[in-house]
Design an enzyme around this catalytic site. Structure first.
Site, PDB file in Angstrom:
ATOM      1  CB  CYS A 267      32.650  50.815  33.913  1.00  0.00           C
ATOM      2  SG  CYS A 267      33.129  52.425  33.545  1.00  0.00           S
TER       3      CYS A 267
HETATM    4  C1  UGA Z   1      35.658  50.019  30.630  1.00  0.00           C
HETATM    5  C2  UGA Z   1      35.390  49.646  28.985  1.00  0.00           C
HETATM    6  O1  UGA Z   1      36.856  49.177  28.430  1.00  0.00           O
HETATM    7  C3  UGA Z   1      35.049  51.170  28.367  1.00  0.00           C
HETATM    8  O2  UGA Z   1      34.903  50.657  27.030  1.00  0.00           O
HETATM    9  C4  UGA Z   1      33.823  51.240  29.022  1.00  0.00           C
HETATM   10  O3  UGA Z   1      33.211  52.551  28.080  1.00  0.00           O
HETATM   11  C5  UGA Z   1      33.919  51.837  30.516  1.00  0.00           C
HETATM   12  O4  UGA Z   1      34.085  50.436  30.922  1.00  0.00           O
HETATM   13  C6  UGA Z   1      32.601  52.245  30.903  1.00  0.00           C
HETATM   14  O5  UGA Z   1      31.609  51.504  31.010  1.00  0.00           O
HETATM   15  O6  UGA Z   1      32.476  53.552  30.897  1.00  0.00           O
HETATM   16  P1  UGA Z   1      37.314  51.215  32.221  1.00  0.00           P
HETATM   17  O7  UGA Z   1      36.545  50.567  33.287  1.00  0.00           O
HETATM   18  O8  UGA Z   1      37.885  52.411  32.177  1.00  0.00           O
HETATM   19  O9  UGA Z   1      36.666  51.022  30.665  1.00  0.00           O
HETATM   20  O10 UGA Z   1      38.763  50.317  32.117  1.00  0.00           O
HETATM   21  P2  UGA Z   1      39.395  48.944  31.176  1.00  0.00           P
HETATM   22  O11 UGA Z   1      40.614  49.661  30.516  1.00  0.00           O
HETATM   23  O12 UGA Z   1      38.279  48.564  30.475  1.00  0.00           O
HETATM   24  O13 UGA Z   1      39.707  48.145  32.316  1.00  0.00           O
HETATM   25  C7  UGA Z   1      39.022  47.528  33.338  1.00  0.00           C
HETATM   26  C8  UGA Z   1      39.555  46.556  34.324  1.00  0.00           C
HETATM   27  O14 UGA Z   1      39.803  45.535  33.572  1.00  0.00           O
HETATM   28  C9  UGA Z   1      40.998  47.020  34.893  1.00  0.00           C
HETATM   29  O15 UGA Z   1      40.970  46.633  36.016  1.00  0.00           O
HETATM   30  C10 UGA Z   1      41.887  46.302  34.111  1.00  0.00           C
HETATM   31  O16 UGA Z   1      43.048  46.098  34.891  1.00  0.00           O
HETATM   32  C11 UGA Z   1      41.078  45.097  33.940  1.00  0.00           C
HETATM   33  N1  UGA Z   1      41.720  44.308  32.810  1.00  0.00           N
HETATM   34  C12 UGA Z   1      41.568  44.680  31.734  1.00  0.00           C
HETATM   35  C13 UGA Z   1      42.274  43.165  32.924  1.00  0.00           C
HETATM   36  O17 UGA Z   1      42.437  42.580  33.950  1.00  0.00           O
HETATM   37  N2  UGA Z   1      42.627  42.443  31.749  1.00  0.00           N
HETATM   38  C14 UGA Z   1      42.599  42.919  30.535  1.00  0.00           C
HETATM   39  O18 UGA Z   1      42.933  42.121  29.377  1.00  0.00           O
HETATM   40  C15 UGA Z   1      41.850  44.095  30.351  1.00  0.00           C
END
Ligand code: UGA
Length: 435
Positions: A267
């Site tokens: 995403c």
């Molecule tokens: C993300 C959004 O959080 C969802 O709300 C959205 O619906 C989704 O994309 C989408 O567009 O369908 P997702 O990709 O499943 O969800 O994962 P996240 O939990 O948001 O994490 C994304 C990435 O960011 C991961 O690699 C995670 O490790 C990283 N991350 C997250 C960080 O490096 N730091 C943080 O503080 C949070």
């Protein structure tokens, strides 16, 4: 009870199985016969916490079915389009699947006497539902949106791995409607949500934009804190102490300020690229969106630098990689930081051993026999010169540190650095006082 059709059996489509828990009847339409047969037997093509139970439970209640044949959607009232919108080479989204779904739905609408509401749930850039999907539906059906059929855009905000929880407990529901009737039909389907859950009813373009702006904002927080982390390291400052304090400001809040080896997944990288391409096509250069991606592209290599700082030469050394998925609780390795890190280490001549609780099969598809696959975290760290943690799986947090002999490079603040240091181990990590 509403009869609901779902086109697409990826994360987004399959999570709509949760609608069956609220006594709606769901029929999935997919292209792969094998996947459909499996789905009918309760076997999902993806790993998503708790979703298989939802599907199995509702297969038993005869509330879920699956098919490759669009004609089976004939008696549905609402049809969600949840097909993939992958990145094209220029960063824009590739619309072939959505166009093909719209064509098939147009043909269905032509045959069908009943009023149906088509809902785009795939992530699409502003203008897509109105300017791409609607004309195809109208052309192939010979009918008019807003008069003969309904049309909505309903973005999802589900986190992979937490999709079921997020579906049941949304922060909000966003419904973009072509007209009032379309929106109200979808609103009724979501009537099971508590009344405290805000419902945003808006137009199609706005609903599409909300999704992109939100993901770009979250990605910008991560790139921001990663950049701050890299500066912190040079000044003996722990970025986690900084982000904790920052997060206590109610204007900032604590979430998505965890510094690490970069964001991945299907995403954030794709959506920021698509928004950037959309801005560009409108004649706007978005310097900020470019920077979010640039910071994220270089961040995984900070892990490689830390490895070099620790070991000196990497060539000939054995490096244990713990965590391959782009985040915990998923087997998904799309755009995972582990991939550029492993490739860079291999290029330097290191031997790589890997372990991930879920993503091993996906890793084999990417790395073949260029790396060694281990069946446990303990096997992975045995005889390693360095242990690198790239995904914050819960089982890593519980690692018995007395078993680890090598220096640790922590890419997700899996450990409390002070505890690791108390064990007499070398600890380096993103945003930690490495010098
Ligand atoms: C993300 C959004 O959080 C969802 O709300 C959205 O619906 C989704 O994309 C989408 O567009 O369908 P997702 O990709 O499943 O969800 O994962 P996240 O939990 O948001 O994490 C994304 C990435 O960011 C991961 O690699 C995670 O490790 C990283 N991350 C997250 C960080 O490096 N730091 C943080 O503080 C949070």
């Amino acid at each position: 009870m509403t009869k609901v059709g779902v086109i697409g059996t990826g994360y987004v489509g399959l999570t709509l199985a949760c609608l069956a828990d609220y006594n709606n009847e769901i029929i999935f339409v997919g292209r792969s016969q094998d996947k459909i047969v499996n789905l009918k037997n309760g076997i999902l093509p993806i790993f998503e916490k708790g979703l298989d139970e939802v599907v199995v439970r509702n297969l038993k209640r005869n509330l879920i079915d699956a098919t490759t044949d669009y004609r089976r959607l004939d008696d549905t009232e609402i049809i969600f389009v949840c097909v993939g919108t992958p990145s094209a080479d220029d960063g824009s989204i590739e619309l072939s699947q959505i166009k093909s779904a719209a064509e098939s739905l147009g043909n269905l609408l032509k045959q069908s006497g009943d009023y149906k509401t088509i809902v785009v749930k795939s992530t699409v850039v502003p203008g897509t539902t109105k300017d791409v999907v609607m004309p195809i539906l109208e052309k192939y059906s010979g009918k008019k949106a807003g008069r003969d059929f309904g049309l909505c855009m309903n973005p999802e905000f589900l986190r992979e791995g937490e999709g079921v929880y997020d579906f049941i407990n949304p922060d909000k529901v966003v419904i973009g409607g072509y007209d009032e009737k379309s929106s109200s039909i979808l609103m009724k389907l979501y009537g099971f949500y508590k009344k405290e859950v805000p419902r945003i009813v808006t137009n199609l373009n706005t609903a599409e934009m909300i999704k992109y702006a939100q993901n770009a904002m979250l990605a910008s927080r991560i790139s921001f804190i990663n950049e701050i982390a890299n500066v912190c390291e040079k000044f003996g400052v722990d970025v986690y102490e900084v982000s904790h304090a920052m997060g206590l400001d109610s204007r900032i809040g604590p979430k998505f300020l965890n510094a690490g080896a970069g964001f991945g997944g299907s995403c954030f990288p794709k959506d920021v690229k698509a928004l950037l391409a959309t801005a560009k096509s409108a004649g706007i250069r978005s310097i900020l969106l470019e920077a979010i991606l640039e910071v994220n592209k270089t961040q995984p290599y900070r892990m490689v630098d830390l490895a070099k700082e620790t070991l000196g030469r990497i060539g000939g050394k054995t490096i244990a990689i713990l965590g391959l998925a782009f985040k915990a609780d998923t087997d998904d390795m799309r755009e995972a930081s582990s991939v550029p890190i492993i490739n860079a280490l291999l290029k330097e001549g290191a031997s790589i051993k890997v372990y991930d609780p879920q993503a091993m099969e996906n890793a084999k598809k990417i790395f073949g026999n260029s790396i060694t696959y281990c069946s446990s975290k303990e096997e992975c760290i045995a005889q390693a010169d360095l242990s690198m943690f790239i995904t914050d799986w819960a089982e890593f947090k519980k690692f018995d540190l007395t078993k680890i002999k090598s220096p640790i490079i922590d890419g997700r603040r899996v450990f409390n650095p002070s505890v690791v240091l108390q064990h007499g181990l070398v600890y380096k990590g993103i945003g930690w006082k490495n010098n």
